[in-house]
Write a protein that holds these residues in place. Structure first.
Motif, PDB file in Angstrom:
ATOM      1  N   ALA A 118       9.055  -3.582  -1.104  1.00 17.73           N
ATOM      2  CA  ALA A 118       9.582  -3.259   0.223  1.00 17.73           C
ATOM      3  C   ALA A 118       9.294  -1.806   0.583  1.00 17.73           C
ATOM      4  O   ALA A 118       8.933  -1.504   1.731  1.00 17.73           O
ATOM      5  CB  ALA A 118      11.085  -3.524   0.264  1.00 17.73           C
ATOM      6  N   LEU A 119       9.433  -0.910  -0.389  1.00 21.21           N
ATOM      7  CA  LEU A 119       9.121   0.493  -0.123  1.00 21.21           C
ATOM      8  C   LEU A 119       7.642   0.697   0.162  1.00 21.21           C
ATOM      9  O   LEU A 119       7.272   1.498   1.017  1.00 21.21           O
ATOM     10  CB  LEU A 119       9.552   1.370  -1.302  1.00 21.21           C
ATOM     11  N   GLN A 120       6.788  -0.031  -0.552  1.00 23.99           N
ATOM     12  CA  GLN A 120       5.356   0.110  -0.303  1.00 23.99           C
ATOM     13  C   GLN A 120       4.970  -0.426   1.063  1.00 23.99           C
ATOM     14  O   GLN A 120       4.096   0.128   1.721  1.00 23.99           O
ATOM     15  CB  GLN A 120       4.550  -0.595  -1.384  1.00 23.99           C
ATOM     16  N   LYS A 121       5.606  -1.496   1.513  1.00 16.06           N
ATOM     17  CA  LYS A 121       5.309  -2.014   2.844  1.00 16.06           C
ATOM     18  C   LYS A 121       5.753  -1.036   3.917  1.00 16.06           C
ATOM     19  O   LYS A 121       5.103  -0.901   4.949  1.00 16.06           O
ATOM     20  CB  LYS A 121       6.015  -3.351   3.063  1.00 16.06           C
ATOM     21  N   ARG A 122       6.851  -0.367   3.668  1.00 14.59           N
ATOM     22  CA  ARG A 122       7.417   0.527   4.677  1.00 14.59           C
ATOM     23  C   ARG A 122       6.723   1.889   4.717  1.00 14.59           C
ATOM     24  O   ARG A 122       6.396   2.391   5.783  1.00 14.59           O
ATOM     25  CB  ARG A 122       8.892   0.713   4.395  1.00 14.59           C
ATOM     26  N   ASN A 123       6.510   2.494   3.556  1.00 15.44           N
ATOM     27  CA  ASN A 123       6.002   3.869   3.498  1.00 15.44           C
ATOM     28  C   ASN A 123       4.647   4.014   2.831  1.00 15.44           C
ATOM     29  O   ASN A 123       4.154   5.122   2.694  1.00 15.44           O
ATOM     30  CB  ASN A 123       6.994   4.759   2.735  1.00 15.44           C
ATOM     31  N   GLY A 124       4.070   2.947   2.353  1.00 13.29           N
ATOM     32  CA  GLY A 124       2.848   3.064   1.574  1.00 13.29           C
ATOM     33  C   GLY A 124       3.196   3.377   0.123  1.00 13.29           C
ATOM     34  O   GLY A 124       4.358   3.574  -0.225  1.00 13.29           O
ATOM     35  N   PRO A 125       2.189   3.428  -0.733  1.00  9.78           N
ATOM     36  CA  PRO A 125       2.454   3.704  -2.144  1.00  9.78           C
ATOM     37  C   PRO A 125       2.979   5.130  -2.357  1.00  9.78           C
ATOM     38  O   PRO A 125       2.367   6.095  -1.922  1.00  9.78           O
ATOM     39  CB  PRO A 125       1.113   3.524  -2.829  1.00  9.78           C
ATOM     40  N   THR A 126       4.108   5.225  -3.013  1.00 12.29           N
ATOM     41  CA  THR A 126       4.687   6.521  -3.376  1.00 12.29           C
ATOM     42  C   THR A 126       5.011   6.484  -4.860  1.00 12.29           C
ATOM     43  O   THR A 126       4.926   5.437  -5.508  1.00 12.29           O
ATOM     44  CB  THR A 126       5.970   6.804  -2.573  1.00 12.29           C
ATOM     45  N   ALA A 127       5.413   7.623  -5.388  1.00 10.71           N
ATOM     46  CA  ALA A 127       5.772   7.688  -6.806  1.00 10.71           C
ATOM     47  C   ALA A 127       6.984   6.799  -7.091  1.00 10.71           C
ATOM     48  O   ALA A 127       7.041   6.131  -8.129  1.00 10.71           O
ATOM     49  CB  ALA A 127       6.063   9.125  -7.208  1.00 10.71           C
ATOM     50  N   LEU A 128       7.929   6.776  -6.170  1.00 11.26           N
ATOM     51  CA  LEU A 128       9.124   5.957  -6.371  1.00 11.26           C
ATOM     52  C   LEU A 128       8.792   4.472  -6.343  1.00 11.26           C
ATOM     53  O   LEU A 128       9.239   3.716  -7.214  1.00 11.26           O
ATOM     54  CB  LEU A 128      10.170   6.281  -5.299  1.00 11.26           C
TER      55      LEU A 128
END
Length: 69
Positions: A32-42
């Motif tokens: 869900a985080l990747q869909k929203r913000n793209g790949p991040t460390a978190l």
């Protein structure tokens, strides 16, 4: 009620129900985080933590989870 269960049964419940549930929740949060913000460390860290359950399942002789989702 948890107190009245045997130690072995409590460990079985933790390993067969709660651990896979926790890893799937971590995996879904990472996606869900990747869909929203793209790949991040978190999000990458959450996905890696979610994959721990899959690696343990395969190592113990289970079937790997499908990746088509």
């Amino acid at each position: 009620m948890w107190l009245f269960l045997t130690r072995r049964f409590r460990m079985w419940v933790l390993l067969t129900v709660l651990a896979p549930l926790a890893t799937s929740v971590l995996r879904r949060l990472g996606l869900a985080l990747q869909k929203r913000n793209g790949p991040t460390a978190l999000s990458n860290g959450l996905l890696k933590a979610g994959d721990v359950g899959d690696r343990a399942r395969v190592k113990l002789g289970g079937k790997p989870r499908r990746r088509g989702r």
